[in-house]
Design an enzyme around this catalytic site. Structure first.
Site, mmCIF file in Angstrom:
data_model
loop_
_atom_site.group_PDB
_atom_site.id
_atom_site.type_symbol
_atom_site.label_atom_id
_atom_site.label_comp_id
_atom_site.label_asym_id
_atom_site.label_seq_id
_atom_site.Cartn_x
_atom_site.Cartn_y
_atom_site.Cartn_z
ATOM 1 N N CYS A 261 -5.477 45.327 -52.628
ATOM 2 C CA CYS A 261 -4.637 46.336 -51.850
ATOM 3 C C CYS A 261 -6.133 46.811 -51.014
ATOM 4 O O CYS A 261 -5.816 47.633 -49.914
ATOM 5 C CB CYS A 261 -4.680 47.404 -52.717
ATOM 6 S SG CYS A 261 -5.982 47.710 -53.859
ATOM 7 N N ASN B 208 2.182 52.584 -48.644
ATOM 8 C CA ASN B 208 1.462 51.572 -49.683
ATOM 9 C C ASN B 208 1.277 49.809 -49.654
ATOM 10 O O ASN B 208 1.825 50.133 -48.048
ATOM 11 C CB ASN B 208 2.375 51.987 -50.715
ATOM 12 C CG ASN B 208 1.749 51.669 -51.703
ATOM 13 O OD1 ASN B 208 0.793 50.839 -51.984
ATOM 14 N ND2 ASN B 208 2.308 51.854 -53.118
ATOM 15 N N HIS C 89 -6.530 51.660 -57.199
ATOM 16 C CA HIS C 89 -5.433 51.379 -55.459
ATOM 17 C C HIS C 89 -5.748 52.056 -54.917
ATOM 18 O O HIS C 89 -6.516 53.513 -54.628
ATOM 19 C CB HIS C 89 -4.283 51.747 -55.652
ATOM 20 C CG HIS C 89 -3.474 50.976 -55.649
ATOM 21 N ND1 HIS C 89 -3.073 50.039 -55.176
ATOM 22 C CD2 HIS C 89 -1.910 52.083 -54.779
ATOM 23 C CE1 HIS C 89 -1.665 49.464 -53.870
ATOM 24 N NE2 HIS C 89 -1.502 50.921 -54.065
ATOM 25 N N GLN D 150 1.352 42.828 -50.530
ATOM 26 C CA GLN D 150 0.220 42.031 -51.624
ATOM 27 C C GLN D 150 0.698 41.513 -52.439
ATOM 28 O O GLN D 150 -0.375 40.688 -52.845
ATOM 29 C CB GLN D 150 -0.446 43.295 -51.578
ATOM 30 C CG GLN D 150 -0.609 44.216 -52.839
ATOM 31 C CD GLN D 150 -1.280 45.254 -53.207
ATOM 32 O OE1 GLN D 150 -1.470 46.088 -52.655
ATOM 33 N NE2 GLN D 150 -2.204 44.938 -54.556
#
Length: 444
Positions: free
Chosen positions: A70, A385, A364, A64
């Site tokens: 996110c 992630n 997040h 990102q």
């Protein structure tokens, strides 16, 4: 009656420190290395080895970059995992910039509607102040992305790639928020001057036209029709012509997004378990899908995530990633840092206390792609992630089960995995409306 700190008190504190033989040792370590490096227990990394009894192969991680998308990356990643399996496209990505454009545009309209709804309140009111603090931002929640996709569909990343402003969004956000605050001045003045509904609508239409232009210049204009051309993992060539963003979603993802529901764990007194909640003034698409959370115990929360992983599907989740987290190693573990031992101070707070007192909230969103079960109980979780491959294990993190207990707040699961009683509550109960500043309204 307030009391000042006395000289006698200060002297006693100084003497206590002087009498401690380890005080200077700790001072030297902390002042030179910093708190986290000194408090780190690197032995905990041995318990966080990236090996899992259930481990979904989801390919390379996305990045990102310098943006707060996110939640969007995580949601689109769960969809691309499904797409990649069906169409043999292991390195494929969906366009985060496409959904980003429409989210920004819809958030502008959502802001205008909230400005008009609160125009009778002074600027000093808490709701108006809340609106003006951040008219819009990059963050969001699962239901908000569903609202965008249900209205606008999605496209491959090759059709609408990243731009400077999508990957590094601070300039866009500050410029758009400047404009939205200026627009709020105009709208509130029109209401104060008893302008007609037609005049207000015309003013808002002009504002939205300008917003669209601003976003088109910074992010590029979204496509309405395109051809999808690709080679699959077997090197076979494919081309699918004349697709729209909505027909692409229907054909290549094919999910009924209403099947995917938000499950939260918020153990605060104001949110009894097994009930649903929404947040006032939280959303993006006016008239679109509303945010709705089902609050459950942590045991139920984890059991639902495990059911979906066992079924071979990854799980979107929201957490407070900055807590007890080592970014470079990709470890999230409550035992990684020992600040209590370092300072000989009790820092412990319950999950409910952290929420109630502003110490923690969802910051997040990532994706659960695996879990290690020992005697049927989770010990650690595999996390995809969206910070690129240079952190963690090629971008994947390991999360201890204790860390999930304390800092995970939301998962999204297919409602087919809900027990009958919880499914009925989720589908039929009218949600309790929480204040706009409730921590469950935090945007990942």
């Amino acid at each position: 009656m307030s009391k000042e700190i006395t000289a006698a008190q200060t002297a006693s504190y100084q003497k206590a420190l002087t009498d401690d033989p380890m005080a200077k040792v700790v001072e030297r370590a902390v002042s030179h290395q910093g708190i986290l490096a000194t408090a780190a227990d690197y032995a905990s990394a041995a318990d966080m080895t990236p090996v899992f009894s259930i481990d979904l192969d989801t390919g390379k991680v996305a990045n990102q970059k310098q943006s707060g998308r996110c939640w969007m990356f995580a949601a689109l990643n769960t969809m691309r995992h499904h797409l990649a399996d069906l169409f043999k496209l292991s390195d494929f990505e969906l366009s985060q910039n496409y959904t980003y454009f429409w989210d920004k545009f819809e958030k502008a309209n959502y802001f205008y509607e909230n400005v008009l709804a609160t125009a009778d309140q002074p600027t000093s009111s808490r709701k108006v102040a809340f609106l003006m603090t951040t008219p819009q931002q990059d963050g969001g929640q699962w239901d908000m992305l569903c609202a965008i996709i249900e209205k606008y569909g999605i496209v491959p990343k090759s059709v609408m790639p990243e731009t400077y402003n999508s990957s590094k969004s601070s300039e866009l956000n500050s410029t758009l928020n400047l404009k939205l605050r200026k627009d709020a001045v105009v709208l509130r003045k029109l209401v104060a001057d008893n302008a007609s509904a037609d005049d207000i609508a015309a003013a808002k239409d002009k504002m939205l036209k300008e917003d669209y232009r601003l976003l088109a210049y910074t992010l590029g204009e979204p496509v309405s029709e395109f051809d999808f051309e690709y080679r699959d993992d077997d090197k076979n060539y494919h081309i699918d012509k004349g697709l729209t963003p909505k027909t692409f979603f229907d054909k290549y993802v094919g999910w009924d997004l209403s099947d995917y529901v938000s499950i939260i764990n918020a153990p605060t007194d104001d949110k009894p378990y097994n009930h649903t909640y929404t947040i006032e003034m939280l959303g993006n698409v006016v008239g679109g899908r509303a945010v709705k959370h089902l609050n459950v115990s942590m045991d139920d929360f984890k059991a639902l995530a495990i059911k979906q992983l066992k079924a071979g599907q990854s799980v979107w989740f929201g957490c407070d990633v900055g807590q007890s987290s080592e970014r470079q190693k990709g470890i999230m573990d409550t035992n990684y840092y020992h600040k209590d031992d370092l300072f000989n101070i009790d820092f412990d707070m319950s999950k409910a206390e952290k929420l109630d007192y502003g110490e923690s909230l969802m910051t997040h969103a990532m994706v659960l792609t695996g879990v290690d079960l020992v005697d049927g109980k989770p010990t650690k979780w595999k996390v995809e992630n969206s910070w690129g491959e240079k952190v963690g294990t090629k971008g994947y993190f390991v999360m201890s089960d204790a860390w999930m207990d304390k800092y995970c707040y939301q998962v999204v699961v297919n409602k087919e995995f809900l027990p009958a009683d919880l499914r009925k509550i989720q589908e039929t109960e009218e949600p309790t409306v929480l204040a706009p500043w409730d921590p469950m309204g935090a945007l990942a």
